[in-house]
Write a protein that holds these residues in place. Structure first.
Motif, PDB file in Angstrom:
ATOM      1  N   VAL A  21      13.347 -75.560 -24.342  1.00  0.00           N
ATOM      2  CA  VAL A  21      13.649 -74.576 -23.297  1.00  0.00           C
ATOM      3  C   VAL A  21      15.133 -74.201 -23.343  1.00  0.00           C
ATOM      4  N   PRO A  22      15.457 -72.897 -23.447  1.00  0.00           N
ATOM      5  CA  PRO A  22      16.849 -72.452 -23.494  1.00  0.00           C
ATOM      6  C   PRO A  22      17.491 -72.476 -22.106  1.00  0.00           C
ATOM      7  N   ALA A  23      17.896 -73.656 -21.667  1.00  0.00           N
ATOM      8  CA  ALA A  23      18.480 -73.801 -20.334  1.00  0.00           C
ATOM      9  C   ALA A  23      19.346 -75.046 -20.288  1.00  0.00           C
ATOM     10  N   ASN A  47      19.325 -70.718 -16.816  1.00  0.00           N
ATOM     11  CA  ASN A  47      18.813 -70.117 -18.049  1.00  0.00           C
ATOM     12  C   ASN A  47      19.960 -69.762 -18.987  1.00  0.00           C
ATOM     13  N   THR A  51      17.128 -65.772 -23.242  1.00  0.00           N
ATOM     14  CA  THR A  51      16.097 -65.438 -22.260  1.00  0.00           C
ATOM     15  C   THR A  51      16.280 -64.026 -21.709  1.00  0.00           C
ATOM     16  N   LEU A  58      12.858 -70.011 -14.506  1.00  0.00           N
ATOM     17  CA  LEU A  58      11.962 -70.193 -15.649  1.00  0.00           C
ATOM     18  C   LEU A  58      11.049 -71.397 -15.469  1.00  0.00           C
ATOM     19  N   SER A  87       7.331 -70.015 -25.378  1.00  0.00           N
ATOM     20  CA  SER A  87       7.289 -68.571 -25.610  1.00  0.00           C
ATOM     21  C   SER A  87       6.519 -67.856 -24.505  1.00  0.00           C
ATOM     22  N   VAL A  90       8.605 -67.934 -21.192  1.00  0.00           N
ATOM     23  CA  VAL A  90       9.709 -66.976 -21.222  1.00  0.00           C
ATOM     24  C   VAL A  90       9.171 -65.552 -21.059  1.00  0.00           C
ATOM     25  N   LYS A  91       8.058 -65.244 -21.707  1.00  0.00           N
ATOM     26  CA  LYS A  91       7.463 -63.913 -21.602  1.00  0.00           C
ATOM     27  C   LYS A  91       7.057 -63.610 -20.159  1.00  0.00           C
ATOM     28  N   ARG A  94      10.086 -63.027 -17.958  1.00  0.00           N
ATOM     29  CA  ARG A  94      10.669 -61.698 -18.194  1.00  0.00           C
ATOM     30  C   ARG A  94       9.877 -60.618 -17.461  1.00  0.00           C
ATOM     31  N   HIS A  97      10.678 -60.907 -13.821  1.00  0.00           N
ATOM     32  CA  HIS A  97      12.037 -60.414 -13.573  1.00  0.00           C
ATOM     33  C   HIS A  97      12.068 -58.888 -13.569  1.00  0.00           C
TER      34      HIS A  97
END
Length: 219
Positions: A21-23, A47, A51, A58, A87, A90-91, A94, A97
């Protein structure tokens, strides 16, 4: 709490997911002693690129797809990869958001629509989840509709007072899902629920006293 902590944080699969996880400031599993501390600690997560959404949480989507992956193993004897979990999460974040940026803020309990312009959708799947508070007898649920290409086409949440049990809350979620599907004009729908007892009750047409009226409406 032990089951949730294991599935969502501590099992080797979940650990690998969180490592991808990109966090930063990810939740420490030893901090989790209740559902409340699970959510409270998760809010500290920040995040990171790529992202592309700094202000949208997230972690709910990570939790959701970890639980979905667990259900696929149990009910379908097939799993998801760690990268697939991240993936998809995150999708979805987004999409959420973007929806919040395009629409004015709404009061809790009101629905959010993400329409597909220019085409008619007749087949979809609906993912539902519900929660119940034994102390207040309050219940809440949410539903997300996706088309055959896994695009979110409709989602909403609601809450109720005087809900008899977690089983009733899950059943109310299915009923709301079916009513929404009818208003969307869907002719074929697959409903996903993590309540095995409810799925069995509906499939076997069981009579459960506490939820008999809701089960009748579903049928």
């Amino acid at each position: 709490v032990e089951t949730e902590r294991h599935v969502l944080l501590q099992c080797p699969f979940a650990i690998n997911v969180w490592n991808l996880v990109p966090a930063m400031s990810k939740l420490d599993p030893t901090f989790v002693t209740s559902p409340g501390t699970l959510l409270q600690g998760s809010r500290r997560m920040i995040n990171l690129p790529p992202t592309g959404f700094g202000g949208t949480a997230l972690y709910p989507w990570i939790f959701w797809y970890l639980w979905v992956g667990r259900n696929k193993v149990i009910f379908e004897n097939r799993g998801m990869t760690e990268q697939e979990i991240v993936s998809l999460a995150v999708k979805e974040a987004r999409i959420w958001h973007a929806a919040q940026q395009e629409q004015p803020s709404r009061a809790p309990g009101l629905e959010t629509r993400i329409p597909h312009v220019g085409r008619t959708v007749s087949e979809a799947q609906c993912f539902i989840d519900a929660a119940w508070n034994a102390g207040s007898s309050g219940g809440g649920f949410g539903c997300i509709f996706k088309d055959t290409n896994n695009n979110t086409m409709h989602q909403f949440s609601s809450n109720r007072s005087s809900v008899g049990s977690s089983f009733v809350a899950e059943a109310l979620a299915v009923k709301a899902c079916l009513k929404a599907a009818r208003s969307l004009g869907l002719s074929k729908l697959t409903v996903w629920s993590d309540s095995k007892s409810l799925v069995m009750a509906i499939s076997n047409k069981e009579k459960i006293t506490e939820a008999q009226g809701v089960l009748f409406d579903i049928s």
